[in-house]
Design an enzyme around this catalytic site. Structure first.
Site, PDB file in Angstrom:
ATOM      1  CB  CYS A   1      -0.913  -0.074   1.231  1.00 42.49           C
ATOM      2  SG  CYS A   1      -1.584   1.479   1.781  1.00 42.49           S
TER       3      CYS A   1
ATOM      4  CB  CYS B   1       0.618   1.631   4.142  1.00 45.35           C
ATOM      5  SG  CYS B   1      -1.100   1.105   4.059  1.00 45.35           S
TER       6      CYS B   1
END
Length: 99
Positions: free
Chosen positions: A23, A26
């Site tokens: 991600c 993230c």
């Protein structure tokens, strides 16, 4: 993560970061969380949980997107948001939520 309940039941604020290795946002959150920890020190615990490795926990807490951040105080969820959150915003939320 069998001790998750134990972790979120601490007296101090506990910020939980549900993330995934793949991600992009993230990866953006990681240095922000480090800055928050550096700024607040022992006032907060920051726990990172990989949703791919902890699928049952992610399902239990209905994590649909990553990153999802949750703030707990004495086992009670006091804040939750998905997406990237700025350092200053997080510090304000933690300081307000941990009273």
């Amino acid at each position: 993560m069998s001790n998750f309940t134990e972790i979120i039941n601490q007296d101090k604020a506990v910020l939980v970061d549900f993330f995934a290795e793949w991600c992009g946002p993230c990866k953006t959150m990681s240095p922000i969380l480090k800055e928050v920890k550096d700024a607040l020190g022992d006032a907060v615990s920051i726990v990172k949980i990989d949703v791919d490795k902890n699928q049952s926990l992610a399902a239990k807490y209905q994590v649909r997107g990553v990153p999802t951040l949750m703030l707990y105080k004495s086992g009670k969820q006091v804040w939750r948001q998905s997406g990237v959150v700025s350092k200053n915003e997080l510090i304000t939320i933690i300081n307000n939520g941990s009273n």
